[in-house]
Design a protein around this motif. Sequence first.
Motif, PDB file in Angstrom:
ATOM      1  N   ARG A 141       0.844  -1.196   0.000  1.00  0.00           N
ATOM      2  CA  ARG A 141       0.000   0.000   0.000  1.00  0.00           C
ATOM      3  C   ARG A 141       0.875   1.240   0.000  1.00  0.00           C
ATOM      4  N   TYR A 142       0.434   2.249  -0.716  1.00  0.00           N
ATOM      5  CA  TYR A 142       1.169   3.511  -0.744  1.00  0.00           C
ATOM      6  C   TYR A 142       0.793   4.347   0.471  1.00  0.00           C
ATOM      7  N   ARG A 143       1.806   4.911   1.128  1.00  0.00           N
ATOM      8  CA  ARG A 143       1.608   5.756   2.301  1.00  0.00           C
ATOM      9  C   ARG A 143       2.258   7.113   2.050  1.00  0.00           C
ATOM     10  N   TYR A 144       1.583   8.177   2.434  1.00  0.00           N
ATOM     11  CA  TYR A 144       2.099   9.539   2.341  1.00  0.00           C
ATOM     12  C   TYR A 144       2.613   9.922   3.724  1.00  0.00           C
ATOM     13  N   ARG A 145       3.886  10.318   3.803  1.00  0.00           N
ATOM     14  CA  ARG A 145       4.506  10.651   5.082  1.00  0.00           C
ATOM     15  C   ARG A 145       4.914  12.118   5.072  1.00  0.00           C
ATOM     16  N   GLU A 184      -6.723  12.508   3.095  1.00  0.00           N
ATOM     17  CA  GLU A 184      -6.174  12.487   4.447  1.00  0.00           C
ATOM     18  C   GLU A 184      -4.893  13.319   4.537  1.00  0.00           C
ATOM     19  N   GLU A 236       1.492  10.010   8.988  1.00  0.00           N
ATOM     20  CA  GLU A 236       1.506   9.117   7.833  1.00  0.00           C
ATOM     21  C   GLU A 236       0.059   8.742   7.520  1.00  0.00           C
ATOM     22  N   VAL A 237      -0.331   8.897   6.255  1.00  0.00           N
ATOM     23  CA  VAL A 237      -1.717   8.645   5.858  1.00  0.00           C
ATOM     24  C   VAL A 237      -1.756   7.823   4.578  1.00  0.00           C
ATOM     25  N   GLY A 238      -2.949   7.338   4.236  1.00  0.00           N
ATOM     26  CA  GLY A 238      -3.087   6.458   3.085  1.00  0.00           C
ATOM     27  C   GLY A 238      -3.770   7.050   1.874  1.00  0.00           C
ATOM     28  N   SER A 239      -4.276   8.285   1.951  1.00  0.00           N
ATOM     29  CA  SER A 239      -4.947   8.870   0.787  1.00  0.00           C
ATOM     30  C   SER A 239      -4.625  10.356   0.689  1.00  0.00           C
TER      31      SER A 239
END
Length: 70
Positions: free
Chosen positions: A22-26, A50, A44-47
């Motif tokens: 899964r791609y995570r935005y940090r 978010e 850290e979020v997933g979309s």
Amino acid sequence: MSEWICACCGRYRVSVELIRGRYRYRLAHRYPREFGGGKNVLGEVGSVGELEDLLRRHTTLTLADLREAA
């Protein structure tokens, strides 16, 4: 790994990482060298939605303020 930095000061960085499929935005804040350097991960979020909320909570930045790091 993709990374974006804020256009104003370059201290805030958003990286995109593939973790367990899964791609995570940090979101991280980097300290200047005169203050010891280093970074503080703010979240850290997933979309992307978010990520917008995370930016709004911790900074005055929006997605439009970010540019791709060279």
